[in-house]
Design an enzyme around this catalytic site. Structure first.
Site, PDB file in Angstrom:
ATOM      1  N   SER A  23       0.808  -1.226   0.000  1.00 48.01           N
ATOM      2  CA  SER A  23       0.000   0.000   0.000  1.00 48.01           C
ATOM      3  C   SER A  23       0.841   1.277   0.000  1.00 48.01           C
ATOM      4  O   SER A  23       1.832   1.381   0.732  1.00 48.01           O
ATOM      5  CB  SER A  23      -0.919   0.017   1.221  1.00 48.01           C
ATOM      6  N   LYS A  74     -13.576  -3.979   2.941  1.00 45.81           N
ATOM      7  CA  LYS A  74     -14.435  -2.802   2.741  1.00 45.81           C
ATOM      8  C   LYS A  74     -15.924  -3.090   2.944  1.00 45.81           C
ATOM      9  O   LYS A  74     -16.663  -2.213   3.385  1.00 45.81           O
ATOM     10  CB  LYS A  74     -14.226  -2.229   1.334  1.00 45.81           C
ATOM     11  N   ASN A  95     -14.358   2.679   3.208  1.00 40.21           N
ATOM     12  CA  ASN A  95     -12.896   2.682   3.056  1.00 40.21           C
ATOM     13  C   ASN A  95     -12.223   3.607   4.069  1.00 40.21           C
ATOM     14  O   ASN A  95     -11.005   3.738   4.074  1.00 40.21           O
ATOM     15  CB  ASN A  95     -12.485   3.062   1.628  1.00 40.21           C
ATOM     16  N   ASP A 110     -14.178   6.495  -1.934  1.00 33.96           N
ATOM     17  CA  ASP A 110     -13.793   5.989  -3.254  1.00 33.96           C
ATOM     18  C   ASP A 110     -14.605   6.661  -4.369  1.00 33.96           C
ATOM     19  O   ASP A 110     -14.097   6.914  -5.457  1.00 33.96           O
ATOM     20  CB  ASP A 110     -13.997   4.469  -3.338  1.00 33.96           C
ATOM     21  N   GLY A 133     -16.811  -4.072 -15.235  1.00 32.76           N
ATOM     22  CA  GLY A 133     -16.652  -4.698 -13.923  1.00 32.76           C
ATOM     23  C   GLY A 133     -17.802  -4.347 -13.004  1.00 32.76           C
ATOM     24  O   GLY A 133     -18.551  -3.381 -13.269  1.00 32.76           O
ATOM     25  N   GLY A 135     -17.471  -5.123  -9.231  1.00 33.74           N
ATOM     26  CA  GLY A 135     -17.045  -5.323  -7.840  1.00 33.74           C
ATOM     27  C   GLY A 135     -17.148  -4.044  -7.026  1.00 33.74           C
ATOM     28  O   GLY A 135     -17.951  -3.155  -7.341  1.00 33.74           O
TER      29      GLY A 135
HETATM   30  P1  ATR Z   1     -12.887  -4.648  -6.597  1.00 30.29           P
HETATM   31  O1  ATR Z   1     -13.683  -4.755  -5.353  1.00 30.29           O
HETATM   32  O2  ATR Z   1     -11.496  -4.105  -6.388  1.00 30.29           O
HETATM   33  O3  ATR Z   1     -13.625  -3.934  -7.680  1.00 30.29           O
HETATM   34  P2  ATR Z   1     -13.567  -7.377  -7.208  1.00 30.29           P
HETATM   35  O4  ATR Z   1     -14.759  -7.267  -6.348  1.00 30.29           O
HETATM   36  O5  ATR Z   1     -12.709  -8.591  -7.061  1.00 30.29           O
HETATM   37  O6  ATR Z   1     -12.587  -6.149  -7.065  1.00 30.29           O
HETATM   38  O7  ATR Z   1     -14.052  -7.231  -8.722  1.00 30.29           O
HETATM   39  C1  ATR Z   1     -13.245  -7.572  -9.751  1.00 30.29           C
HETATM   40  C2  ATR Z   1     -13.949  -7.301 -11.083  1.00 30.29           C
HETATM   41  O8  ATR Z   1     -13.026  -7.642 -12.108  1.00 30.29           O
HETATM   42  C3  ATR Z   1     -15.196  -8.140 -11.306  1.00 30.29           C
HETATM   43  O9  ATR Z   1     -16.125  -7.385 -12.052  1.00 30.29           O
HETATM   44  C4  ATR Z   1     -14.649  -9.313 -12.140  1.00 30.29           C
HETATM   45  O10 ATR Z   1     -15.611  -9.903 -12.975  1.00 30.29           O
HETATM   46  P3  ATR Z   1     -16.577 -11.119 -12.441  1.00 30.29           P
HETATM   47  O11 ATR Z   1     -17.663 -10.455 -11.623  1.00 30.29           O
HETATM   48  O12 ATR Z   1     -17.100 -11.732 -13.670  1.00 30.29           O
HETATM   49  O13 ATR Z   1     -15.710 -12.015 -11.620  1.00 30.29           O
HETATM   50  C5  ATR Z   1     -13.637  -8.593 -12.985  1.00 30.29           C
HETATM   51  N1  ATR Z   1     -12.583  -9.485 -13.490  1.00 30.29           N
HETATM   52  C6  ATR Z   1     -11.574 -10.060 -12.797  1.00 30.29           C
HETATM   53  N2  ATR Z   1     -10.782 -10.790 -13.617  1.00 30.29           N
HETATM   54  C7  ATR Z   1     -11.324 -10.694 -14.868  1.00 30.29           C
HETATM   55  C8  ATR Z   1     -10.979 -11.207 -16.159  1.00 30.29           C
HETATM   56  N3  ATR Z   1      -9.907 -11.980 -16.329  1.00 30.29           N
HETATM   57  N4  ATR Z   1     -11.754 -10.852 -17.210  1.00 30.29           N
HETATM   58  C9  ATR Z   1     -12.836 -10.064 -17.052  1.00 30.29           C
HETATM   59  N5  ATR Z   1     -13.221  -9.535 -15.855  1.00 30.29           N
HETATM   60  C10 ATR Z   1     -12.483  -9.849 -14.777  1.00 30.29           C
END
Ligand code: ATR
Length: 279
Positions: A23, A74, A95, A110, A133, A135
Site C-alpha cells: 500500500s 471494505k 474505506n 472511493d 466490472g 465489484g
Molecule cells: P474490486 O472490489 O477491487 O472492484 P472485485 O470485487 O474482485 O474487485 O471485482 C473484480 C472485477 O473484475 C469483477 O467485475 C470481475 O468480474 P466477475 O464479476 O465476472 O468475476 C472482474 N474481473 C476479474 N478478472 C477478470 C478477467 N480476467 N476478465 C474479465 N473480468 C475480470
C-alpha cells in the site's frame, strides 16, 4: 516545509488490509501530515478477514484515531461500526473509519476518487458511461456517475453476478464480451482487475472498441500506464490514470481523519515519485 516528528502525543491512523504491504497510503498520508504540520502518523496493519472484528474492537481500546480500509475488508467492516454514513451505506462499502471519542463512524471516499477527476474533464450530467466490472470499485463508480445524473451501463464477465451486486442502483447490465462497440458512450471506466498483477499487459476491451471522443478512466494505479490506457492514448482518447482516483480518495480520507484541508499538491508529488520507484 516543516517536519513533524512522531511522538507520544501523535494521533495514530492505520491502513488495514490483506495483503497490505504494497500500500502507498502510509507514504502518501505521512507526507501529507508533514506538509500540513499536524501530529499524525499512519502505519499499515496486516489484518486477516477472520481477525477483522478483533481489530475493530482493538481500535477503540488502543485509541487509534482513524482507519484507511482496503481489500478484503471494505464490505465486511460495515456491520462492525457504530455508525455508517448514508453514502457508504448505499455503496455498501467503507474505506474510511473515524474514531469520534470512541464512536466508530464509517465513510466511503472511493466515489469521490471517481467523481472529482471526471468532473475536471467534463460535466457528467446527461453523459453515457460504460463501467467495466461490477465489484467494489464499480459500486463507487456507479454511485459517483448516478449522483451526477449520468446514465450507466455495466459490462461484466458474469452478468448474473453483476445484476445481483448492482441491484441497489439498477443499471443496465451487459456481458463484457458485448463491449466491442462503445461508440455511443462518452466515458469508459475500468473497474476490473484486468491489467494488473497476473493480467499485466492485458486490456478488458480491445483497442477497436475505443474512439477519440472517449474519456477513459482506469482505476488500476500500478502499473501507472495499463494496456487499456496505452490503447486509449493510441486512438487519441482522453485518459485518467488510477493514481488520480487514489489521490482523491486519499485526500478526502485525510480530511475526515484530521479535520484539516488536504495538501493535495504534496500528496500528488509523493504519489508520483512512489509510483515511478515501484515500476
Ligand atoms: P474490486 O472490489 O477491487 O472492484 P472485485 O470485487 O474482485 O474487485 O471485482 C473484480 C472485477 O473484475 C469483477 O467485475 C470481475 O468480474 P466477475 O464479476 O465476472 O468475476 C472482474 N474481473 C476479474 N478478472 C477478470 C478477467 N480476467 N476478465 C474479465 N473480468 C475480470
Amino acid at each position: 516545509m516543516s517536519s513533524v516528528s512522531v511522538s507520544a502525543t501523535s494521533s495514530v491512523c492505520l491502513i488495514i488490509g490483506d495483503p497490505v504491504s504494497h500500500s502507498l497510503s502510509p507514504t502518501m498520508h505521512n507526507a501529507a501530515y508533514t506538509s500540513a504540520d499536524i501530529p499524525f502518523v499512519m502505519a499499515a496493519a496486516h489484518v486477516q478477514a477472520e481477525r477483522l472484528a478483533d481489530a475493530i474492537r482493538g481500535m477503540t481500546a488502543l485509541n487509534i484515531k482513524g482507519l484507511a480500509v482496503t481489500m478484503p475488508h471494505k464490505v465486511s467492516i460495515v456491520k462492525l461500526l457504530d455508525e455508517v454514513d448514508p453514502i457508504a451505506q448505499k455503496i455498501g462499502a467503507v474505506n474510511t473509519v473515524v474514531n469520534n471519542n470512541g464512536r466508530l463512524i464509517g465513510y466511503n471516499t472511493d466515489w469521490l476518487g471517481i467523481l472529482r477527476p471526471l468532473e475536471r474533464e467534463t460535466s457528467l450530467a446527461g453523459k453515457s458511461v460504460a463501467i467495466l466490472g461490477a465489484g467494489g470499485a464499480a459500486q463507487a463508480a456507479i454511485y459517483a456517475c448516478m449522483s451526477a445524473d449520468a446514465s450507466v451501463t455495466i459490462f461484466n464477465r458474469s452478468v448474473e453476478k453483476a445484476k445481483a451486486l448492482t441491484a441497489e442502483f439498477g443499471p443496465t447490465v451487459l456481458p463484457l464480451q458485448d463491449a466491442h462497440d462503445l461508440s455511443s458512450y462518452d466515458i469508459i471506466i475500468n473497474t476490473t482487475s484486468v491489467g494488473m498483477a497476473e493480467t499485466i499487459g492485458e486490456s478488458p476491451i480491445s483497442g477497436s472498441s475505443l474512439r477519440e471522443h472517449h474519456i477513459v478512466f482506469e482505476t488500476i494505479y500500478a502499473p501507472a500506464t495499463t494496456k487499456l490506457l496505452s490503447l486509449s492514448q493510441e486512438v487519441g482518447a482522453k485518459t485518467i490514470p488510477g493514481s488520480a482516483m487514489f489521490l482523491e480518495q486519499g485526500a478526502a480520507q485525510f480530511e475526515l481523519h484530521t479535520g484539516v484541508k488536504a495538501p493535495k499538491a504534496e500528496m500528488e508529488r509523493i504519489l508520483r515519485a512512489s509510483l515511478v520507484r515501484n515500476l
